[in-house]
Enzyme design. Structure first.
Site, short mmCIF file in Angstrom:
data_model
loop_
_atom_site.label_atom_id
_atom_site.label_comp_id
_atom_site.label_asym_id
_atom_site.label_seq_id
_atom_site.Cartn_x
_atom_site.Cartn_y
_atom_site.Cartn_z
N ASP A 2 0.85 -1.20 0.00
CA ASP A 2 0.00 0.00 0.00
C ASP A 2 0.88 1.25 0.00
O ASP A 2 1.61 1.51 0.96
CB ASP A 2 -0.90 0.00 1.23
CG ASP A 2 -1.85 1.18 1.20
OD1 ASP A 2 -2.84 1.10 0.43
OD2 ASP A 2 -1.60 2.18 1.89
N LYS A 10 -2.30 6.35 -4.21
CA LYS A 10 -3.41 7.29 -3.95
C LYS A 10 -3.06 8.67 -4.50
O LYS A 10 -1.89 9.09 -4.42
CB LYS A 10 -3.65 7.41 -2.43
CG LYS A 10 -3.66 6.07 -1.72
CD LYS A 10 -3.94 6.17 -0.24
CE LYS A 10 -3.70 4.83 0.43
NZ LYS A 10 -2.29 4.56 0.79
N TYR A 30 3.36 9.96 0.66
CA TYR A 30 4.31 9.33 1.58
C TYR A 30 5.76 9.66 1.19
O TYR A 30 6.68 9.38 1.96
CB TYR A 30 4.13 7.81 1.63
CG TYR A 30 2.75 7.32 2.06
CD1 TYR A 30 1.83 8.17 2.66
CD2 TYR A 30 2.38 6.00 1.86
CE1 TYR A 30 0.57 7.72 3.04
CE2 TYR A 30 1.10 5.53 2.24
CZ TYR A 30 0.21 6.41 2.82
OH TYR A 30 -1.03 5.95 3.18
N HIS A 37 -7.16 9.95 -2.07
CA HIS A 37 -6.62 9.84 -0.71
C HIS A 37 -7.56 10.40 0.37
O HIS A 37 -7.77 9.79 1.41
CB HIS A 37 -5.25 10.54 -0.65
CG HIS A 37 -4.35 9.96 0.38
ND1 HIS A 37 -2.99 9.78 0.20
CD2 HIS A 37 -4.59 9.51 1.63
CE1 HIS A 37 -2.46 9.25 1.28
NE2 HIS A 37 -3.41 9.07 2.16
#
Ligand code: A2P
Length: 280
Positions: free
Chosen positions: A48, A78, A53, A111
Site C-alpha cells: 500500500d 493514492k 508518503y 486519498h
C-alpha cells in the site's frame, strides 16, 4: 482467511491479497527499499503506497529488487489532495507509475475527500477526480479504483456514477471502528481496508489486548491484525523492523472467539475521521 495468499474479492472480481504491507511513515531511501523487499520475501504480495508518503521511488526499487513477477503483486497508490480534478489526477497517476517503475497499478484511490470547509463545491471536485479515476480504469491502467477516508456523505454521489468505487480505505483499529462507514461500505459492495490497524503502535500495550494475546500465545499486534480480518477488513500494517514484518503476517494459526472479538469491539470510542474536521 486462512493464509497470507488468501484474497478479498472486489466487486469487479479482482482479487485483493488479504493483508497489505503499509508504507506510510516509512523513511525514504534505503529503509523503504529494503523493508519493501523484505516484506515481499516474507510473503506479502500487496503493498500500500501513496504519492504523499514521499517514498514511492524507493518503494519501487524494493519491488523490483524482490524479483517477484509483476502479475503476482498487488500495488496500490493514492492521489493526493493538491492533485484533485481531472487533469491533475491523470498527471499524478503517471508520476506515481513512473516513481514506482510500473506500467499499471492494481488499485488507485482518492486519498481524502474534498473538505466542505475549504470547498463549497466539494462534491463536484470529488466527482471530477472520480471521472479521471474511471477513465484510468477504463483505459486498463489500473485494475480497480476506490477512495480513502470517505464518509457516507462523500460516497453517495460517486455511487451513482457508471463505475462504483470498489474499496474505501479508512482508519480502523481497536478503539476506532468507524461502524457507520464500515457498514455503509459493506451494504454497497465496497471492500474496506484498514489504515493504521495497530493504531500506529499506540494500542499495542492495551491491557485488554494483552490479556487476549497472552491466551493465544500471540502478540497484541497479531491480535489487531486478526481482528481486522475477522471483521472482513483488509489490514495494512506498517513496520520497518524485519521481525515485526514477518510476525505481522503470521496470524493464520489462531482464530479469535466471538467473545474475544466482542471484547475488542467494546474498546471502540465511537470517533470517526471526517475530512471536514481536519485542517489540511
Ligand atoms: P516500526 O515500523 O518501527 O517497526 P500502524 O500500522 O497502525 O500505522 O502502526 C505502525 C507502527 O507500529 C510503527 O511505529 C511500527 O514500528 C509499529 N509496529 C508495527 N508492527 C509492530 C509489532 N509487531 N509490534 C510492535 N510494534 C509494531
Amino acid at each position: 482467511m486462512k493464509k497470507l495468499a488468501d484474497v478479498f474479492q472486489l466487486s469487479n472480481d479482482v482479487s485483493l491479497p488479504c493483508i497489505g504491507y503499509g508504507t506510510w511513515q516509512t523513511p525514504d531511501g534505503e529503509i523503504a527499499s529494503e523493508s519493501v523487499k523484505l516484506s515481499i520475501e516474507a510473503g506479502y504480495r500487496h503493498i500500500d503506497c501513496a504519492a504523499v508518503y514521499a517514498n514511492e521511488a524507493s518503494v519501487g526499487r524494493g519491488i523490483k529488487a524482490s524479483g517477484i513477477p509483476r502479475n503476482e503483486l498487488f500495488i496500490t497508490s493514492k492521489v493526493w489532495n493538491t492533485e484533485r480534478g481531472y487533469d491533475k489526477t491523470i498527471k499524478a497517476f503517471e508520476k506515481t507509475l513512473s516513481d514506482l517503475q510500473l506500467d499499471y497499478l492494481d488499485l488507485y484511490l482518492i486519498h481524502w475527500p474534498a473538505n466542505s470547509k475549504q470547498f463549497i463545491d466539494w462534491d463536484s471536485i470529488n466527482l471530477e477526480t472520480w471521472r479521471a479515476m474511471t477513465d484510468l480504469y477504463k483505459a486498463a491502467k489500473v485494475r480497480a479504483i476506490g477512495v480513502s477516508n470517505f464518509q457516507p456523505k462523500h460516497l453517495r454521489s460517486l455511487l451513482e456514477t457508471d463505475v462504483k468505487p470498489m474499496v474505501n480505505q479508512v482508519r480502523f483499529h481497536p478503539g476506532m471502528m468507524q461502524r457507520e462507514i464500515v457498514s455503509f461500505c459493506k451494504e454497497n459492495g465496497l471492500i474496506v481496508e484498514a489504515w493504521s490497524p495497530l493504531g500506529q503502535g499506540k494500542v499495542l500495550s492495551d491491557p485488554v489486548l494483552q490479556e487476549i494475546a497472552d491466551r493465544y500465545g500471540k502478540s497484541t499486534a497479531q491480535v489487531c491484525i486478526k481482528w481486522c480480518l475477522q471483521h472482513d477488513i483488509c489490514p495494512l500494517p506498517k513496520s520497518v523492523t524485519p521481525d515485526r514484518i514477518k510476525a505481522n503476517a503470521d496470524v493464520f494459526d489462531f482464530i479469535l472467539t466471538d467473545d474475544d472479538m466482542t471484547k475488542i469491539d467494546r474498546m471502540d470510542r465511537g470517533e470517526i475521521v471526517d475530512s471536514d474536521n481536519i485542517d489540511f
